[in-house]
Design a protein around this motif. Structure first.
Motif, PDB file in Angstrom:
ATOM      1  N   CYS A  66      -1.702  -1.298   9.566  1.00 45.48           N
ATOM      2  CA  CYS A  66      -2.259  -2.590   9.152  1.00 45.48           C
ATOM      3  C   CYS A  66      -1.270  -3.200   8.160  1.00 45.48           C
ATOM      4  O   CYS A  66      -1.408  -3.011   6.941  1.00 45.48           O
ATOM      5  CB  CYS A  66      -3.633  -2.431   8.503  1.00 45.48           C
ATOM      6  SG  CYS A  66      -4.989  -2.129   9.642  1.00 45.48           S
ATOM      7  N   ASN A  87      -4.073  -0.388   3.057  1.00 49.82           N
ATOM      8  CA  ASN A  87      -4.782   0.804   3.529  1.00 49.82           C
ATOM      9  C   ASN A  87      -3.872   2.032   3.454  1.00 49.82           C
ATOM     10  O   ASN A  87      -3.347   2.504   4.462  1.00 49.82           O
ATOM     11  CB  ASN A  87      -5.308   0.608   4.956  1.00 49.82           C
ATOM     12  CG  ASN A  87      -4.204   0.395   5.982  1.00 49.82           C
ATOM     13  OD1 ASN A  87      -3.150  -0.152   5.675  1.00 49.82           O
ATOM     14  ND2 ASN A  87      -4.449   0.837   7.209  1.00 49.82           N
ATOM     15  N   SER A 104      -2.913  -5.499   5.487  1.00 52.47           N
ATOM     16  CA  SER A 104      -4.130  -5.021   4.808  1.00 52.47           C
ATOM     17  C   SER A 104      -3.793  -3.743   4.048  1.00 52.47           C
ATOM     18  O   SER A 104      -3.195  -2.822   4.608  1.00 52.47           O
ATOM     19  CB  SER A 104      -5.247  -4.729   5.823  1.00 52.47           C
ATOM     20  OG  SER A 104      -5.598  -5.903   6.540  1.00 52.47           O
ATOM     21  N   THR A 117     -13.997  -1.420  15.547  1.00 53.98           N
ATOM     22  CA  THR A 117     -13.337  -0.130  15.360  1.00 53.98           C
ATOM     23  C   THR A 117     -13.408   0.757  16.600  1.00 53.98           C
ATOM     24  O   THR A 117     -12.437   1.422  16.953  1.00 53.98           O
ATOM     25  CB  THR A 117     -13.963   0.611  14.165  1.00 53.98           C
ATOM     26  OG1 THR A 117     -13.872  -0.225  13.011  1.00 53.98           O
ATOM     27  CG2 THR A 117     -13.225   1.915  13.892  1.00 53.98           C
ATOM     28  N   ASP A 162      -8.337   0.944  10.849  1.00 51.12           N
ATOM     29  CA  ASP A 162      -9.692   0.422  10.651  1.00 51.12           C
ATOM     30  C   ASP A 162      -9.709  -0.777   9.706  1.00 51.12           C
ATOM     31  O   ASP A 162     -10.542  -1.671   9.835  1.00 51.12           O
ATOM     32  CB  ASP A 162     -10.600   1.523  10.087  1.00 51.12           C
ATOM     33  CG  ASP A 162     -10.846   2.650  11.093  1.00 51.12           C
ATOM     34  OD1 ASP A 162     -10.349   2.538  12.235  1.00 51.12           O
ATOM     35  OD2 ASP A 162     -11.518   3.626  10.724  1.00 51.12           O
ATOM     36  N   ALA A 163      -8.801  -0.812   8.735  1.00 46.78           N
ATOM     37  CA  ALA A 163      -8.827  -1.859   7.712  1.00 46.78           C
ATOM     38  C   ALA A 163      -8.570  -3.247   8.277  1.00 46.78           C
ATOM     39  O   ALA A 163      -8.956  -4.244   7.659  1.00 46.78           O
ATOM     40  CB  ALA A 163      -7.789  -1.544   6.625  1.00 46.78           C
ATOM     41  N   CYS A 164      -7.916  -3.327   9.418  1.00 49.03           N
ATOM     42  CA  CYS A 164      -7.600  -4.646   9.971  1.00 49.03           C
ATOM     43  C   CYS A 164      -8.181  -4.833  11.372  1.00 49.03           C
ATOM     44  O   CYS A 164      -7.752  -5.715  12.114  1.00 49.03           O
ATOM     45  CB  CYS A 164      -6.089  -4.876   9.984  1.00 49.03           C
ATOM     46  SG  CYS A 164      -5.158  -3.651  10.928  1.00 49.03           S
ATOM     47  N   ASP A 186       0.818  -1.217   0.000  1.00 47.14           N
ATOM     48  CA  ASP A 186       0.000   0.000   0.000  1.00 47.14           C
ATOM     49  C   ASP A 186       0.849   1.264   0.000  1.00 47.14           C
ATOM     50  O   ASP A 186       0.333   2.370   0.152  1.00 47.14           O
ATOM     51  CB  ASP A 186      -0.961   0.004   1.186  1.00 47.14           C
ATOM     52  CG  ASP A 186      -0.254  -0.058   2.540  1.00 47.14           C
ATOM     53  OD1 ASP A 186       1.002  -0.024   2.566  1.00 47.14           O
ATOM     54  OD2 ASP A 186      -0.948  -0.159   3.565  1.00 47.14           O
TER      55      ASP A 186
END
Length: 313
Positions: free
Chosen positions: A247, A252, A250, A289, A283-285, A238
């Motif tokens: 993350c 993000n 993930s 939340t 938040d993505a992983c 990313d």
């Protein structure tokens, strides 16, 4: 460690013989006995027979680019002297301590084109050595899933070592008698071809119908840290380095992390701005939340007592 040995299938005849005690005549077909996969920079200090001295550019050149001959100053015989028991015969067991260091990882950018064709990447830190142990002189085969390459055969799915030769990568030990000089080890230089970060590609080495295999992992590795399993620079691709990515697995790029920010809670006399159960996960992983003990999925789609609730409050 992403390595496993694929044992050859047991035939009905062999099973019957094992049960009855009767043994068939010796099978003269070629038979690979084991395979080791070692990062070339890990093998380089041993090739001159003395792992305690400084590793020179010549050592690295010999390990990472050149064919490794059976005997000589930088050779299989010298490797056995440094890493083995000194009997002149190198075995898979003797290489185990070196074999387990690098986690069978190839950097995504270490392609055949970058290392060999364009010479924009050094082989050190890129090349994995596949050492195939054999007990005779039959042709030795390296077969690979799509995405890998060898210096010997270029980008492709299979290469067979047939004869001695002077060209880059043609192993000088392909037709030597194994028992005379500690040989019986055919070395292939493995690079990435077209595989991408996160891919796992299988490599098999053997003779005729006998093969042993290893899984090779394609990652993006921080320079000089292939032996560190935690040193993948950007595993989720990313654009955020793993050292600061909230993350790491993930994708993000926005690094959104709602519960690390102050949350305004209404319904009290004075507005309360606070961080409620904040954490460093993005938040993505994160499955909860707002860290209120109720998972995001439940809050978003099921709710509480028939009423939808917010995964952010």
């Amino acid at each position: 460690m992403l390595k496993r040995l694929a044992a050859p299938a047991v035939s009905v005849l062999a099973l019957v013989c094992a049960l009855t005690g009767a043994l068939p005549a010796h099978d003269a077909r070629a038979s690979a006995t084991a395979v080791a996969v070692i990062a070339c920079e890990n093998l380089a200090p041993y090739l001159d027979g003395d792992p305690t001295d400084a590793t020179t550019p010549a050592d690295e050149q010999a390990a990472c680019l050149d064919p490794i001959p059976p005997t000589g100053p930088l050779s299989i015989a010298s490797l056995e002297l440094a890493a083995g028991d000194g009997d002149g015969v190198l075995t898979w067991t003797e290489l185990n301590p070196i074999d387990f260091l690098d986690h069978n990882r190839i950097d995504e950018t270490c392609t055949y084109e970058a290392v060999i064709t364009l010479a924009t990447k050094p082989a050190v830190g890129c090349t994995l050595l596949a050492l195939i142990f054999v007990d005779d002189e039959f042709p030795v085969r390296l077969s690979m899933e799509t995405g890998l390459a060898t210096m010997e055969g270029g980008v492709g799915s299979q290469y067979t070592c047939l004869n001695e030769g002077a060209a880059l990568g043609q192993d000088a030990d392909c037709s030597d008698v194994p028992d005379l000089n500690g040989d019986g080890v055919v070395v292939f230089h493995v690079l990435n071809g077209t595989a991408q970060t996160g891919d796992v590609r299988r490599m098999n080495g053997g003779q005729e119908s006998v093969e042993y295999g290893s899984d090779l992992q394609i990652v993006r590795i921080s320079p000089g840290s292939r032996n560190d399993p935690d040193a993948v620079s950007d595993p989720d691709e990313d654009g955020v380095d793993a050292s600061v990515d909230n993350c790491q697995m993930s994708n993000n790029p926005d690094q959104l992390n709602t519960d690390s920010d102050p949350i305004a809670t209404a319904g009290v006399a004075v507005l309360d701005v606070t961080v409620v159960n904040g954490d460093s996960l993005g938040d993505a992983c994160e499955g909860d939340t707002d860290n209120d003990g109720i998972g995001d999925f439940i809050e978003r789609y099921i709710g509480c007592s028939g009423h939808q609730t917010s995964p952010l409050l």
